[in-house]
Write an enzyme that holds these catalytic residues in place. Sequence first.
Site, short mmCIF file in Angstrom:
data_model
loop_
_atom_site.label_atom_id
_atom_site.label_comp_id
_atom_site.label_asym_id
_atom_site.label_seq_id
_atom_site.Cartn_x
_atom_site.Cartn_y
_atom_site.Cartn_z
CG HIS A 162 -27.62 -14.03 -15.70
ND1 HIS A 162 -28.62 -13.11 -15.43
CD2 HIS A 162 -27.08 -14.36 -14.50
CE1 HIS A 162 -28.69 -12.89 -14.13
NE2 HIS A 162 -27.76 -13.63 -13.53
CG HIS A 207 -22.03 -11.69 -9.55
ND1 HIS A 207 -22.75 -10.83 -8.77
CD2 HIS A 207 -22.81 -12.78 -9.71
CE1 HIS A 207 -23.92 -11.38 -8.45
NE2 HIS A 207 -23.98 -12.56 -9.02
CD GLU A 242 -24.06 -15.46 -12.32
OE1 GLU A 242 -24.65 -15.42 -11.23
OE2 GLU A 242 -24.18 -14.58 -13.18
#
Length: 343
Positions: free
Chosen positions: A212, A130, A208
């Site tokens: 992040h 993930h 992602e």
Amino acid sequence: MVNYILSLTPCFMTQHKYPSKRGCRRSEASRYASCYFHGFSSYPVLSCLEAPLSGAVAATGKSSSLITGPSLTSCLSVPSFFSCENTTAIKNTCCSPTPGGLVLQTQFWSTWTGLEKKGQKLPKGSWTIHGLWPDNCDGSFEQYCDFSRQFDPTPSPAKLPDGTVVPPWKGPGIDVFVEQFGEDDLLRYMNTFWVNQGAPNRDFWAHEFSKHATCTSTFDISCYGPAYRKNQDVVDFFHAVVRAFQQYPTFKMLAAYGITPSNNTAYTLSQIENALKSQTGAVPFLGCTGNGTVLSEVWYFSHVFGTEQFGTYKTVDSTTTSSCNSDGSIWYYERSSRSEQDV
């Protein structure tokens, strides 16, 4: 305190502190129910010996001559410590993830991709990546911290809690950046183990990184020094994500305790938690869909000694309460053969 040391090979800011749904794949609206907020915690130890990534990410050809990591020589003159455990202010944020020192390596157990006919399948005998998330030590978190490195074509959330709109990326897919560095083996590994649902893998990777990595101080462009090459930080982040993922072989850990995908046998939350804690030294977050009955994800929380790129991950207990039934059956469903590929 008992320390659990596990040597694993291969191992290879506009700040927004408002809680929102965590890093779910945009195409998985049904999964949003299993994305939760965080609090904070304590420990045990997981250590990983750095080595070349196995198989698909062994350095070969062009990639062997390129260095994508940061320049850390300045870190030799500052104290080293586990993130979230420092007692003085961190002066060089390239040396330790700051303020996002509570690092989460997150994984999915999916049973389909929706793009099987296009060859986008799940890896047999493995969970999938993930992401790698930088929570702050108090459990809050930032997201989309640097719009100059925003490569997400469909940002989620599209608007930050303070009303700031996240501009959609209109340029090439983020996989192009990896290709430009000659990292073909890394790209193959990512396409195998970092798999999206309902959309191309590259869109998930861009999400992602943009949401992040731009909030993780050790991936700041300034950490790469004067020799920085455009998008070097993107490729470096992807290497770090893969390295962290390989520290937590969820499928194999569970299988060693007799917990395997089944359409006939259900498990309990304590069985799954105890199996993973016995190997990592801490209780991870387990996410379930279907009113808490269908296992779908795991989040491993850690403090990091050094950088996310090369440092030692020390597992700590999850700061988030599991969304799985605590006293009922949990299903860890099999995948259909058409959704899996041998790896």
